[in-house]
Motif scaffolding. Structure first.
Motif, short mmCIF file in Angstrom:
data_model
loop_
_atom_site.label_atom_id
_atom_site.label_comp_id
_atom_site.label_asym_id
_atom_site.label_seq_id
_atom_site.Cartn_x
_atom_site.Cartn_y
_atom_site.Cartn_z
N ARG A 136 0.81 -1.22 0.00
CA ARG A 136 0.00 0.00 0.00
C ARG A 136 0.84 1.27 0.00
O ARG A 136 0.48 2.26 -0.63
CB ARG A 136 -0.92 0.01 1.22
CG ARG A 136 -1.79 1.27 1.36
CD ARG A 136 -2.69 1.17 2.57
NE ARG A 136 -3.50 2.37 2.75
CZ ARG A 136 -4.62 2.63 2.11
NH1 ARG A 136 -5.07 1.79 1.19
NH2 ARG A 136 -5.32 3.73 2.34
N GLU A 137 1.97 1.26 0.74
CA GLU A 137 2.80 2.46 0.89
C GLU A 137 4.26 2.11 0.62
O GLU A 137 4.74 1.06 1.06
CB GLU A 137 2.66 3.03 2.31
CG GLU A 137 1.24 3.43 2.69
CD GLU A 137 1.12 3.81 4.16
OE1 GLU A 137 2.16 3.84 4.86
OE2 GLU A 137 -0.01 4.07 4.62
N VAL A 138 4.95 3.00 -0.07
CA VAL A 138 6.39 2.85 -0.33
C VAL A 138 7.02 4.22 -0.24
O VAL A 138 6.50 5.20 -0.79
CB VAL A 138 6.67 2.24 -1.72
CG1 VAL A 138 8.16 2.27 -2.03
CG2 VAL A 138 6.15 0.82 -1.82
N GLY A 139 8.15 4.33 0.48
CA GLY A 139 8.82 5.62 0.56
C GLY A 139 10.04 5.59 1.44
O GLY A 139 10.62 4.53 1.73
N ALA A 140 10.41 6.79 1.91
CA ALA A 140 11.59 6.93 2.75
C ALA A 140 11.32 6.54 4.20
O ALA A 140 12.16 5.96 4.88
CB ALA A 140 12.10 8.37 2.68
N ASP A 141 10.11 6.89 4.70
CA ASP A 141 9.73 6.55 6.07
C ASP A 141 8.22 6.70 6.18
O ASP A 141 7.54 7.00 5.19
CB ASP A 141 10.46 7.43 7.10
CG ASP A 141 10.30 8.92 6.82
OD1 ASP A 141 9.15 9.39 6.64
OD2 ASP A 141 11.33 9.64 6.77
N HIS A 142 7.69 6.51 7.40
CA HIS A 142 6.24 6.47 7.57
C HIS A 142 5.58 7.84 7.39
O HIS A 142 4.35 7.92 7.35
CB HIS A 142 5.88 5.89 8.94
CG HIS A 142 6.19 6.79 10.09
ND1 HIS A 142 7.46 6.93 10.60
CD2 HIS A 142 5.40 7.61 10.83
CE1 HIS A 142 7.44 7.79 11.60
NE2 HIS A 142 6.21 8.23 11.77
N GLU A 143 6.37 8.89 7.28
CA GLU A 143 5.81 10.22 7.02
C GLU A 143 6.07 10.69 5.59
O GLU A 143 5.51 11.70 5.16
CB GLU A 143 6.39 11.24 8.01
CG GLU A 143 5.97 10.98 9.46
CD GLU A 143 6.54 12.02 10.40
OE1 GLU A 143 7.51 12.71 10.01
OE2 GLU A 143 6.01 12.14 11.52
N ASN A 144 6.91 9.98 4.86
CA ASN A 144 7.27 10.37 3.50
C ASN A 144 7.15 9.15 2.59
O ASN A 144 8.11 8.37 2.45
CB ASN A 144 8.70 10.93 3.46
CG ASN A 144 8.87 12.16 4.32
OD1 ASN A 144 8.54 13.26 3.92
ND2 ASN A 144 9.40 11.94 5.53
#
Length: 346
Positions: A184-192
């Protein structure tokens, strides 16, 4: 893909009314996963349910597609009860075992304090007191599947990701079955991060009651829901479900956005994808209502189970919101109740 029709909307009890947490606040039902194991509905909350005799994973009988909460039974084996943030279930292709995944979205690199957010579990459908960890490791007394993070990270090429879907599909041309993880989510961290609708696959086989991976993790499917004009909001994948009768996958995508007045809007869309189209990386088809428009759930759908006889059972994680949508027969739910929708594929 045929259209769908709503057969029923209701609520069911996940625990007794009035249950309080350690701070004296009402415990809220937040169902995030569901599976039909051929005998009963098995569901999970993505928040713990306090009490040694309770668990975030529980089961109940189902009559005509409707859960019977007077048959509620908790799965209280320590490995099941002490895991955090369940996101989805899958049946093995043989139908003999249930697989459960947490979100794998939390890790403390300096300790094992968050390792229980990283568990992939499997157990025989009739023996939930006998769970096994997949790729088990133990650190500071915490048993987990945290070693799987290396495979996910390499496949997704990102330090942060969140798993919310899980499905097991049969192997092709004599190959091993495959386990599919919906991202569902992919990125640098849980806020980005970015919301995605991506699938990581890995071949596996069952060796008695153990699930053993037989190949590498790799991204096997990815699509962009925003290319459909009828998809009104940015969505991310929230569940996967294999339909053996029709040899295809259901995908759920959900949204959480604020309107112009700052009020939160939540909802979801359902998609259909044959396994032939999945293998060829073709786009899925958004599921439509009988009137022809794309079907939009009026709540944040988090799990779908195929019941057979062309019926689907959908569960929701409404967070702490108690008010139900206008189309629901109830105006609101109690904290111990979880909403569901029973659908017919027509």
């Amino acid at each position: 893909m045929a259209a769908i029709r709503i057969l029923d909307k209701g609520v069911f009890d996940c625990f007794e009314a009035g249950l309080l947490d350690d701070e004296g606040k009402p415990v809220n039902a937040e169902v995030s996963a569901v599976a039909w194991d051929g005998h009963r509905l098995v569901m999970a909350s993505d928040k713990n349910i306090p009490g040694a005799h309770r668990s975030p994973v529980f089961a109940m009988d189902c009559v005509d597609g409707r859960p019977q909460h007077d048959t509620l039974a908790y799965y209280t084996a320590d490995l099941i009860r002490n895991a955090e943030k369940y996101e989805d279930f899958a049946l093995t292709s043989s139908g003999t075992h249930l697989i459960a995944t947490t979100g794998f979205d939390r890790l403390d690199t300096s300790s094992a304090g968050l390792h229980h957010y990283n568990r992939l579990l499997v157990w025989p459908i009739d023996e939930p007191d006998m769970p096994r960890l997949v790729s088990e490791s133990e650190e500071a007394g915490v048993r987990s599947s945290v070693d799987l993070r290396a495979g996910f990270g390499a496949a997704l090429d990102a330090p942060y990701y969140k798993i919310e879907g899980l499905a097991a599909i049969p192997g092709r041309e004599g190959g091993d079955d495959r386990l599919l993880f919906g991202i569902r989510e992919v990125g640098a961290d849980h806020e980005n991060f970015d919301y995605v609708a991506r699938v990581v696959g890995v071949p596996y086989r069952m060796e008695d009651d153990d699930l053993v991976f037989t190949g590498d993790f790799e991204v096997v499917y990815d699509f962009d829901p925003s290319q459909w004009a009828d998809i009104r909001f940015e969505v991310g994948l929230s569940s996967l479900e294999y339909d053996p009768d029709n040899d295809g996958l259901y995908l759920l995508t959900s949204f959480e956005v604020e309107d112009d007045n700052g009020a939160e809007q939540v909802g979801a869309y359902l998609w259909w994808l044959s396994l032939d189209d999945f293998a060829a990386c073709r786009d899925p088809a958004p599921v439509r209502a009988e009137a022809g428009h794309v079907f939009e759930f009026a709540n944040k759908a988090e799990g779908v189970a195929v019941l057979g006889d062309n019926r689907l059972f959908v569960v929701y994680d409404p967070d702490r919101e108690l008010v139900l949508e206008d189309e629901h027969p109830r105006d609101a739910r109690e904290p111990h109740e979880a909403p569901y929708t029973l659908l017919a594929v027509v």
